[in-house]
Scaffold this active site. Structure first.
Site, short mmCIF file in Angstrom:
data_model
loop_
_atom_site.label_atom_id
_atom_site.label_comp_id
_atom_site.label_asym_id
_atom_site.label_seq_id
_atom_site.Cartn_x
_atom_site.Cartn_y
_atom_site.Cartn_z
N THR A 107 0.84 -1.19 0.00
CA THR A 107 0.00 0.00 0.00
C THR A 107 0.88 1.24 0.00
OG1 THR A 107 -1.93 1.03 1.05
CG2 THR A 107 -0.20 0.20 2.50
N HIS A 155 15.94 38.18 35.37
CA HIS A 155 14.75 38.99 35.05
C HIS A 155 15.13 40.22 34.23
CE1 HIS A 155 12.32 36.56 37.82
NE2 HIS A 155 13.35 36.63 38.63
N SER A 278 19.86 48.49 6.99
CA SER A 278 18.59 49.17 6.74
C SER A 278 18.73 50.04 5.50
CB SER A 278 18.23 50.05 7.95
OG SER A 278 17.13 50.90 7.64
N LYS A 284 22.67 51.31 10.50
CA LYS A 284 22.24 50.10 11.19
C LYS A 284 23.13 48.89 10.90
CE LYS A 284 18.84 49.34 13.16
NZ LYS A 284 17.52 49.12 12.53
N ARG A 285 23.42 48.13 11.94
CA ARG A 285 24.06 46.81 11.82
C ARG A 285 23.13 45.81 12.49
NH1 ARG A 285 30.51 46.73 12.82
NH2 ARG A 285 29.93 44.54 12.68
N ASN A 286 22.21 45.31 11.72
CA ASN A 286 21.19 44.43 12.30
C ASN A 286 21.73 43.04 12.61
OD1 ASN A 286 19.36 46.49 12.09
ND2 ASN A 286 18.43 45.75 10.19
#
Length: 465
Positions: A107, A155, A278, A284-286
């Site tokens: 099958t 936290h 960006s 920006k350095r994402n």
């Protein structure tokens, strides 16, 4: 045009790997089915279920290069059956009556479940290999930064000092536990499926068990204890483990994502020369690597949860269960392949800014040494009383923007029990690292032994292939 970004020629490189695609893409998957069909015919001829002369012809036509995939799609649309069109096309290509014996007594799930067992064994090998590579890179980091001080945070807030090597050593042991889980789950993988319509092997009668033995030996699979057409726990278990591994990579990535914020700047992922962060903010350095680990992990976790539904099965066959695996298992495995690749790059090229770690540690104005002061006072006035006293002094220091040390030395209750030298010793971070360096040593030693055990496991694994 691909609907899923995994298959995109433009973006697909960060959503999957060629190695995983070579297992799950339609052409290799269909060729895998054809090879299983050939092996079944060979095994059936050996126990005199089908004519010996039919096998050579079946093997001749079971070649993906001889098939028209567009025609197979048309045949499926006509019949609505996942294998009928393939069988009919193979039969047409066979000379004489050999095509009548293709897929005899089997099958759909006998072929597709057997294929998924083979496929997941290949995935297991890739994941095991790549996790060990990541573990090694993390061990290098842990040893290198055994005594590199940094803020411990709970936290999301500054706690007590730790070392970066200690943080990484915790990641190492989590990766190690996944490797151990992989070794354990391997015992339950690689089981073939040959059961017939309702799982009873009725088409093969008394020759069924012998046929299974020969068939699965040819494929390098184990014989099932009983049909698993209606039992989908093995696939679900393995994919659940992949989801856990994915979440660990996400955890590591998220930590890097957070600690490379410019206002923290303790870690940095590698930044490719021509990478653009960006198109509106050129500065920006994402965090593309660590961020994408999280993107993939979310999809993997979500899809994995759906596989749990497949354990609920109606009667002896329920298409909802095993067919939904077709839409889930492949994409999950392809995405975990990308995650492992990205995780390795992240861990092997991670930049550690130890000077900023020290600067951030010092920026707390000594509040991170409150535990040491409290415990020193606790031996004189009791723990709860000491906690209340240090809490009040710390609260005042924060409110007035003073260092904790200056407020302590100006407090009569504190100075009644501690000297200036006592406070100076406590405010030396080296004395507040606890057993961080020793824990790194322990993990390195444990890992050295466990990686040797892994090598022995792999020797046994490949010798049994």
């Amino acid at each position: 045009m691909p609907v899923h970004v995994i298959d995109s020629k433009i973006y697909g490189s960060v959503w999957g790997t060629e190695e995983m695609h070579s297992i799950f893409d339609e052409v290799p998957r269909t060729q895998g089915w054809l090879e299983i069909i050939c092996s079944l015919a060979e095994a059936q001829s050996e126990v005199d279920i089908i004519p010996h002369e039919a096998v050579e012809e079946i093997r001749r036509v079971c070649n993906i290069n001889k098939l028209d995939m567009d025609l197979l799609r048309k045949r499926f649309n006509q019949s609505g059956h996942s294998m009928h069109g393939l069988i009919q096309e193979l039969k047409k290509m066979c000379k004489g009556s050999s095509g009548e014996w293709i897929y005899y007594g089997a099958t759909v799930q006998d072929i597709t479940d057997t294929w998924i067992s083979i496929a997941l064994l290949k995935v297991w090998g890739i994941v095991f290999r790549d996790l060990r590579k990541i573990e090694y890179e993390l061990l290098v980091l842990a040893k290198k930064h055994r005594t590199t001080p940094m803020l411990g945070r709970t936290h999301g807030q500054p706690g007590s000092p730790i070392t970066f090597g200690f943080k990484v050593a915790i990641w190492v042991r989590e990766i190690h536990r996944h490797i151990e889980r992989l070794k354990d789950i391997h015992k339950r993988m690689g089981v073939g499926q040959l059961a017939g319509g309702v799982g009873s092997l009725s088409a093969f009668a008394e020759r069924g068990i012998q046929l299974q033995s020969i068939f699965f030996k040819k494929l390098g699979l184990r014989i099932p204890d009983i049909s698993w057409i209606s039992s989908r726990d093995s696939q679900a278990e393995f994919i659940q483990l992949l989801s856990m591994i994915s979440s660990t990579l996400d955890k590591i990535g998220h930590e890097v994502y957070t600690l490379q914020r410019p206002e923290i700047n303790e870690l940095n992922e590698i930044f490719k020369k021509d990478a653009i962060g960006s198109i509106t903010m050129p500065h920006k350095r994402n965090p593309e690597l660590s961020e994408h680990l999280g993107t993939l992990a979310r999809l993997i976790r979500h899809n994995t949860n759906c596989l749990n539904e497949n354990l609920v099965h109606e009667h002896e066959r329920d298409g909802r269960s095993w067919k939904s695996e077709w839409g889930l298992i492949g994409p999950i495995c392809v995405m975990i392949g990308a995650q492992l690749q990205l995780g390795y790059v992240l861990c092997s090229t991670l930049q550690v800014n130890s000077e900023n770690m020290m600067m951030n540690l010092k920026s707390t104005k000594g509040h991170i040494y409150s535990e040491g002061i409290m415990l020193a006072l606790a031996r004189k006035i009791g723990k709860q009383t000491a906690h209340d006293l240090v809490y009040k002094i710390s609260k005042t220091a924060n409110k007035e923007n003073h260092s904790l040390k200056s407020c302590l030395v100006n407090n009569e209750k504190v100075m009644k029990h501690l000297t200036i030298d006592d406070i100076e010793v406590i405010f030396d971070y080296k004395n507040q690292l606890g057993l961080c360096p020793e824990f790194v040593d322990k993990v390195v030693n444990l890992s050295r032994k466990s990686r040797a055990d892994d090598k022995r496991f792999l020797i046994d694994y490949f010798s049994n292939e």
